[in-house]
Scaffold this active site. Structure first.
Site, short mmCIF file in Angstrom:
data_model
loop_
_atom_site.label_atom_id
_atom_site.label_comp_id
_atom_site.label_asym_id
_atom_site.label_seq_id
_atom_site.Cartn_x
_atom_site.Cartn_y
_atom_site.Cartn_z
N GLU A 201 -7.33 -3.51 -2.85
CA GLU A 201 -8.70 -3.99 -2.67
C GLU A 201 -8.95 -5.36 -3.30
O GLU A 201 -9.82 -6.11 -2.86
CB GLU A 201 -9.70 -2.96 -3.23
CG GLU A 201 -9.69 -2.75 -4.74
CD GLU A 201 -8.54 -1.87 -5.22
OE1 GLU A 201 -7.86 -1.28 -4.36
OE2 GLU A 201 -8.31 -1.80 -6.43
N HIS A 288 -12.73 -0.05 2.43
CA HIS A 288 -12.41 0.34 1.04
C HIS A 288 -13.71 0.28 0.27
O HIS A 288 -14.53 -0.62 0.48
CB HIS A 288 -11.37 -0.62 0.47
CG HIS A 288 -10.79 -0.15 -0.83
ND1 HIS A 288 -11.52 -0.10 -2.00
CD2 HIS A 288 -9.55 0.32 -1.13
CE1 HIS A 288 -10.74 0.38 -2.97
NE2 HIS A 288 -9.54 0.65 -2.47
N ARG A 289 -13.92 1.23 -0.65
CA ARG A 289 -15.24 1.34 -1.30
C ARG A 289 -15.21 0.99 -2.78
O ARG A 289 -15.98 1.56 -3.56
CB ARG A 289 -15.77 2.76 -1.10
CG ARG A 289 -14.79 3.80 -1.61
CD ARG A 289 -15.26 5.23 -1.46
NE ARG A 289 -14.30 6.10 -2.11
CZ ARG A 289 -14.54 7.33 -2.50
NH1 ARG A 289 -15.73 7.86 -2.30
NH2 ARG A 289 -13.62 8.06 -3.08
N SER A 358 -7.33 9.00 -0.76
CA SER A 358 -6.50 8.07 -1.51
C SER A 358 -6.90 8.10 -2.98
O SER A 358 -8.03 8.45 -3.31
CB SER A 358 -6.74 6.66 -0.93
OG SER A 358 -6.04 5.68 -1.64
N GLY A 383 1.07 4.72 -5.82
CA GLY A 383 2.04 5.14 -6.82
C GLY A 383 2.88 6.32 -6.33
O GLY A 383 4.05 6.46 -6.70
C1 CAP Z 1 -4.84 3.96 -4.86
C2 CAP Z 1 -5.68 2.72 -4.81
C3 CAP Z 1 -7.00 2.88 -4.03
C4 CAP Z 1 -7.88 4.02 -4.48
C5 CAP Z 1 -9.36 3.78 -4.26
C6 CAP Z 1 -5.99 2.17 -6.22
O1 CAP Z 1 -3.62 3.74 -5.48
O2 CAP Z 1 -4.96 1.69 -4.15
O3 CAP Z 1 -7.67 1.66 -4.15
O4 CAP Z 1 -7.51 5.14 -3.75
O5 CAP Z 1 -10.12 4.90 -4.62
O6 CAP Z 1 -6.02 0.94 -6.33
O7 CAP Z 1 -6.28 2.95 -7.11
P1 CAP Z 1 -2.71 4.97 -5.94
P2 CAP Z 1 -10.97 5.72 -3.56
O8 CAP Z 1 -2.32 5.73 -4.71
O9 CAP Z 1 -1.53 4.34 -6.64
O10 CAP Z 1 -3.54 5.79 -6.89
O11 CAP Z 1 -10.03 6.06 -2.42
O12 CAP Z 1 -11.41 6.93 -4.31
O13 CAP Z 1 -12.06 4.86 -3.11
MG MG Z 2 -6.38 0.16 -4.40
#
Ligand code: CAP
Ligand code: MG
Length: 431
Positions: A201, A288-289, A358, A383
């Protein structure tokens, strides 16, 4: 008597003289199909009257203010919002339903709607907590927006993945990889079995990985991965930027022949999203939020994620992060299901948005995710793929193996006996 002066009954003279906060409560009111309805939780500070404050929420979002005004005209009284349901919850709290007359809103204008129903009222002194949990939109407001161009069915057509969840990854580490290494990580993930690969993001066009170079380098390897695997492979490149710049980047992506972009919806803002959707690119829009939890994590204040999901669907993005219930983020099973409902429930023919799960996911969670979401979900492992002991390629293979086992109804432990990549994941993440 209150009934004689509030919204709906009584002489005009009396109404105009007595439009206090309490007068915006009418528990006998039956909402019309044209009203926009909001469900709130409200909590007041001990000394403040809960009902009066509830009326204040309706008043301040329509035709009232803290004192009577000489400028209120008889023809405006019908525009008053009405608290038509009030159910006490705890000592100082209540669940409210408020009906807002249709004419209060400009069609096709999300910022305007939000400034009304989710604006000043959060900051009122008497309000200890106020949470907007749900909106029921009338048909004409829904129809004034585009809605998703592709939605679940459109994405399935483009990706050619008909009958299973999509598997994806986020290139990690989220920042710092140079363009060539970034593209290589994406390539490995595709070769291993990912359908979609996305940017993180907060990757936009930093000096170490410029947008245009990244687009070109990653698509080159995407084409190679498609040739080798015979599967469609998608690259969700992050176009998040100031609105005009974002449109330029989206245009570049469309010109390159790619099918997808992603955008950070909360930090970009509703207006920018409307502009992006209205530009009508031939691109699937992944939402993406990042930052949503600043609005929705506190159960007694803010804006429920469900509402963010509803607005995202109205405006017309095609995919949205909705939580996992099993990963690293906070949302409960119930909240996640609620978010999915907002994206997929019948809505005057508006297309369904593809839910994305995610955040802290790894392949061993796939059986649980499948139970929660069924097949209409995009499962993303950052990850959980790049953290595999044998690297990204094998991490992606392990994710697809875990999905295959789940779809065949075989336990992961059993399947891992003949699938060494899944066995590697089991070795690393088994509790
Ligand atoms: C996940 C991720 C996503 C999150 C966002 C991160 O990485 O790329 O941005 O899923 O949260 O930066 O944390 P991992 P949500 O798979 O390594 O955890 O989907 O709840 O909005
Ligand atoms: Mg992310």
């Amino acid at each position: 008597m209150r009934e004689e002066r509030g919204l709906g009954v009584g002489s005009k003279k009396k109404r105009l003289k007595n439009m206090k906060y309490e007068d915006y409560i009418n528990l006998n009111y039956k909402p019309s199909r044209k009203d926009l309805i909001c469900e709130f939780f409200l909590k007041t500070k001990g000394q403040h009257d809960l009902k009066r404050t509830a009326g204040g929420v309706a008043a301040e979002s329509s035709i009232g203010t803290w004192t009577e005004t000489s400028t209120l005209k008889p023809y405006m009284v019908k525009l008053g919002a009405k608290v038509f349901s009030f159910k006490k919850k705890g000592k100082h709290g209540a669940n409210l339903k408020i009906a807002y007359p249709n004419e209060l809103f400009e069609l096709g204008n999300v910022p305007n709607i939000m400034s009304s129903i989710a604006g000043n009222i959060f900051g009122m002194k008497d309000v200890e907590g106020l949470r907007l949990n749900k909106i029921i939109f009338p048909k004409n407001i829904v129809k004034s927006f585009k809605g998703p161009k592709y939605g679940i069915q459109g994405v399935r057509k483009i990706t050619k993945v008909k009958n299973r969840p999509l598997v994806g990854t986020i290139v990690k580490p989220k920042l710092g990889l140079n363009t060539i290494d970034h593209a290589k990580v994406a390539y490995d993930a595709w070769i291993g079995g990912c359908d979609v690969v996305k940017d993180d993001e907060n990757l936009s066009s930093q000096s170490f990985n410029k947008f245009k170079n990244r687009l070109n380098a990653t698509l080159k390897l995407r084409d190679k991965a498609e040739k080798i695997t015979g599967e469609r492979k998608m690259y969700m490149i992050n176009v998040t930027a100031e609105t005009k710049e974002m449109l330029k980047r989206a245009q570049l992506v469309e010109d390159s022949g790619n099918e997808y972009i992603m955008v950070d919806i909360v930090t970009s803002g509703w207006s920018a999203l409307q502009t992006l959707r209205d530009a009508n690119f031939k691109l699937v829009l992944h939402a993406h939020r990042a930052g949503h939890a600043a609005f929705d994590k506190n159960l007694e204040h803010g804006i429920n994620m469900r509402v963010i999901a509803q607005l995202t669907r109205l405006i017309g993005l095609d995919q949205l992060h909705v939580g996992t219930a099993v990963g690293k983020m906070f949302e409960s099973h119930e909240e996640v299901v609620d978010n999915v409902e907002a994206l997929t429930e019948p809505l005057y023919g508006v297309k369904k948005v593809f839910p994305v799960s995610s955040g802290g996911l790894e392949p061993l969670m796939i059986p649980d995710l499948y139970k929660i979401f069924g097949k209409d979900v995009i499962m993303q492992f950052g990850g959980g793929i790049h953290g595999h002991p044998q690297g990204t390629l094998r991490g992606a293979i392990a994710a697809r193996q875990a999905l295959d086992a789940t779809l065949k109804g075989i336990s992961l432990k059993q399947y891992a006996k003949k699938h060494k990549e899944l066995a590697g994941a089991l070795g690393k993440w088994k509790a």
